[in-house]
Motif scaffolding. Structure first.
Motif, PDB file in Angstrom:
ATOM      1  N   UNK A 261       0.720  -1.082  -0.013  1.00  0.00           N
ATOM      2  CA  UNK A 261       0.049   0.131  -0.016  1.00  0.00           C
ATOM      3  C   UNK A 261       0.841   1.140  -0.077  1.00  0.00           C
ATOM      4  N   UNK A 262       0.860   2.053  -1.155  1.00  0.00           N
ATOM      5  CA  UNK A 262       1.558   2.897  -0.759  1.00  0.00           C
ATOM      6  C   UNK A 262       0.334   4.733  -1.616  1.00  0.00           C
ATOM      7  N   UNK A 263       0.662   5.459  -0.459  1.00  0.00           N
ATOM      8  CA  UNK A 263       0.062   7.195  -0.934  1.00  0.00           C
ATOM      9  C   UNK A 263       1.342   8.103  -0.412  1.00  0.00           C
ATOM     10  N   UNK A 264       0.145   9.144  -1.721  1.00  0.00           N
ATOM     11  CA  UNK A 264       1.308  10.461  -1.660  1.00  0.00           C
ATOM     12  C   UNK A 264       0.716  11.135  -2.121  1.00  0.00           C
ATOM     13  N   UNK A 280       1.488  10.460  -8.963  1.00  0.00           N
ATOM     14  CA  UNK A 280       1.095   8.585  -8.927  1.00  0.00           C
ATOM     15  C   UNK A 280       2.332   7.991  -8.518  1.00  0.00           C
ATOM     16  N   UNK A 281       3.313   8.439  -9.161  1.00  0.00           N
ATOM     17  CA  UNK A 281       4.459   7.349  -9.523  1.00  0.00           C
ATOM     18  C   UNK A 281       4.894   7.486  -7.912  1.00  0.00           C
ATOM     19  N   UNK A 282       4.480   8.273  -6.752  1.00  0.00           N
ATOM     20  CA  UNK A 282       5.334   8.060  -5.949  1.00  0.00           C
ATOM     21  C   UNK A 282       4.856   7.062  -4.954  1.00  0.00           C
ATOM     22  N   UNK A 317       2.047   8.645 -18.143  1.00  0.00           N
ATOM     23  CA  UNK A 317       3.678   8.507 -17.782  1.00  0.00           C
ATOM     24  C   UNK A 317       3.660   8.449 -16.303  1.00  0.00           C
ATOM     25  N   UNK A 318       2.581   7.963 -15.295  1.00  0.00           N
ATOM     26  CA  UNK A 318       3.732   8.067 -14.325  1.00  0.00           C
ATOM     27  C   UNK A 318       3.719   6.565 -14.124  1.00  0.00           C
ATOM     28  N   UNK A 319       2.754   5.781 -14.708  1.00  0.00           N
ATOM     29  CA  UNK A 319       3.177   4.007 -15.373  1.00  0.00           C
ATOM     30  C   UNK A 319       3.923   4.107 -15.909  1.00  0.00           C
ATOM     31  N   UNK A 406      -2.148   3.532  -3.943  1.00  0.00           N
ATOM     32  CA  UNK A 406      -2.142   2.393  -5.015  1.00  0.00           C
ATOM     33  C   UNK A 406      -2.354   1.000  -3.849  1.00  0.00           C
ATOM     34  N   UNK A 407      -2.802  -0.105  -4.149  1.00  0.00           N
ATOM     35  CA  UNK A 407      -2.910  -0.916  -3.887  1.00  0.00           C
ATOM     36  C   UNK A 407      -1.767  -2.444  -4.818  1.00  0.00           C
TER      37      UNK A 407
END
Length: 424
Positions: A261-264, A280-282, A317-319, A406-407
């Motif tokens: 799990x990530x957040x930004x 989104x990348x982070x 772009x983030x992907x 992101x999960x």
């Protein structure tokens, strides 16, 4: 993932969506590429520039009629989603230690339908005629609290309200509660009902919505050059998260493992994403690090993909930033092309779709992808479901205000995966 964190698995799925209610129906509709977008019937839209949305056709008869009168529709859908998830998990909360079971079900707008109805009462008949149930019906934590009351859950409970990341944030929060030993089982997800005059009108004047009123099933078209905005929807999604030992002890069917799990935060603009997908990348990198996975180990992404010109481009772009040389081989689709955008519900509904893709070995498509943007360097799963077994998959959720989540889900394996050296 902390080094000694407990493993968390998914054992029950409860989707309530415009393309189907219940895990089997929802999954079949995805694989058929079915659209749930149609003309709005819940109120008169003849004076609105946008007249289409994703409505849910759900049987709510399992709720007590008296109880239903005291619940906004978003909480009703959440209760149904929780009931379906528990049935799917073959789990009876009455057999569990109530202090080890909690709920974390978010909503971005709460009981807006009730608020709008009661505002009209107040303005037309006076404030003394407003329902005494207004506050408990409109508060965003009503879904979590009602689920906890219905099933006697006395463990840690909360509610997220982070716009379009709400459902994903709720699931991530529930993951942490189990990993850190606060609970053994969590009912988690999101619910929102956005089909109200005020919300439809507000998003309409923002020019955020597709205006394909005469062609509703083709209105939501993520990653297509003809995309012209997102399509509002209502819905709910609840997942059953369990500590692995708890699930094994009761012989539960395990769909997948939730390992990251990530957040930004973009810190860029209140409604526009960062143009290079920085935040989104982070979030994706943090989910990968949390799961201790390398980018090439992820085979599929259920994208946020709302069908807006700026949002879809920023996400791709983030992907590309995160996955680098692997990006052209990374399968990507947006199930919002079928369900529409349910804001706080979407992160949960799309998490369910991601889990089903891992478990079944079939990836859902982005429908209406007739003219893919040629600048996008990812492997878009276009128009038809694709048999493809992947070992790990991401589910993305990005929100107004620049919030990102992101999960990361993995195929379940009995023994822990060997850590590859990614920074935790």
């Amino acid at each position: 993932m902390p080094e000694h964190a407990r493993r968390v698995v998914i054992t029950g799925l409860g989707p309530v969506t415009p393309i189907g209610v219940g895990a089997e129906v929802f999954h079949r509709a995805q694989l058929e590429g079915r659209s749930g977008i149609r003309p709005i019937t819940r109120f008169d839209t003849s004076d609105f520039p946008v007249r289409i949305a994703g409505e849910v056709d759900a049987d709510l008869s399992s709720l007590d009629p008296k109880e239903r009168k005291r619940l906004d529709r978003f909480a009703q859908l959440a209760l149904l989603a929780a009931e379906l998830a528990l049935q799917d998990a073959d789990l009876d909360p009455a057999t569990l230690d109530p202090e080890r079971v909690g709920a974390l079900i978010g909503s971005s707008v709460g009981g807006m339908e009730t608020y709008e109805q009661q505002a009209r009462v107040a303005f037309e008949r006076g404030y003394t005629r407003v329902s005494p149930f207004l506050i408990p019906m409109m508060m965003p934590n009503a879904a979590t609290s009602r689920v906890a009351i219905r099933y006697g859950l006395q463990g840690p409970s909360s509610a997220s309200a982070t716009a379009c990341t709400t459902g994903a944030d709720a699931i991530g929060g529930a993951l942490r509660m189990i990993q850190h030993g606060e609970a053994d089982v969590m009912l988690t997800g999101g619910a929102d009902v956005l089909l109200t005059p005020m919300i439809l009108g507000a998003f309409g004047v923002m020019k955020a919505l597709s205006t394909r009123n005469d062609d509703p099933t083709r209105a939501s078209r993520p990653f297509d050059r003809g995309r012209d905005g997102f399509v509002l929807a209502e819905g709910a999604g609840v997942l059953i998260l369990e500590e692995l030992g708890h699930a094994r002890a009761r012989g539960a069917r395990i769909y997948a493992e939730l390992s990251g799990f990530g957040r930004s935060t973009d810190a860029h603009h209140i409604t526009e994403p960062h143009p290079e997908g920085r935040g989104a990348s982070q979030a994706m990198r943090r989910a990968l690090a949390d799961a201790r996975l390398e980018p090439h180990q992820v085979g599929y992404v259920n994208a946020h993909g709302t069908s807006t010109p700026l949002g879809d481009r920023a996400e791709v772009l983030a992907l590309e930033r995160v996955f680098g040389e692997h990006a052209p081989r990374l399968a990507v689709s947006s199930t919002k092309s079928m369900t529409g955008h349910g804001l706080g519900a979407s992160g949960a509904i799309e998490a369910i779709a991601t889990v089903q893709a891992l478990h079944s070995g079939v990836l859902p498509p982005s429908i209406n992808l007739e003219d893919p943007d040629p600048d996008f360097r990812v492997d878009l799963v276009a128009n038809h479901a694709r048999p493809q077994q992947v070992e790990a998959a991401l589910s993305n959720a990005f929100a107004f205000g620049g919030l990102n989540a992101a999960l990361l889900f993995e195929r379940y394996r009995e023994e822990p995966r060997e850590v590859n050296g990614a920074d935790p």
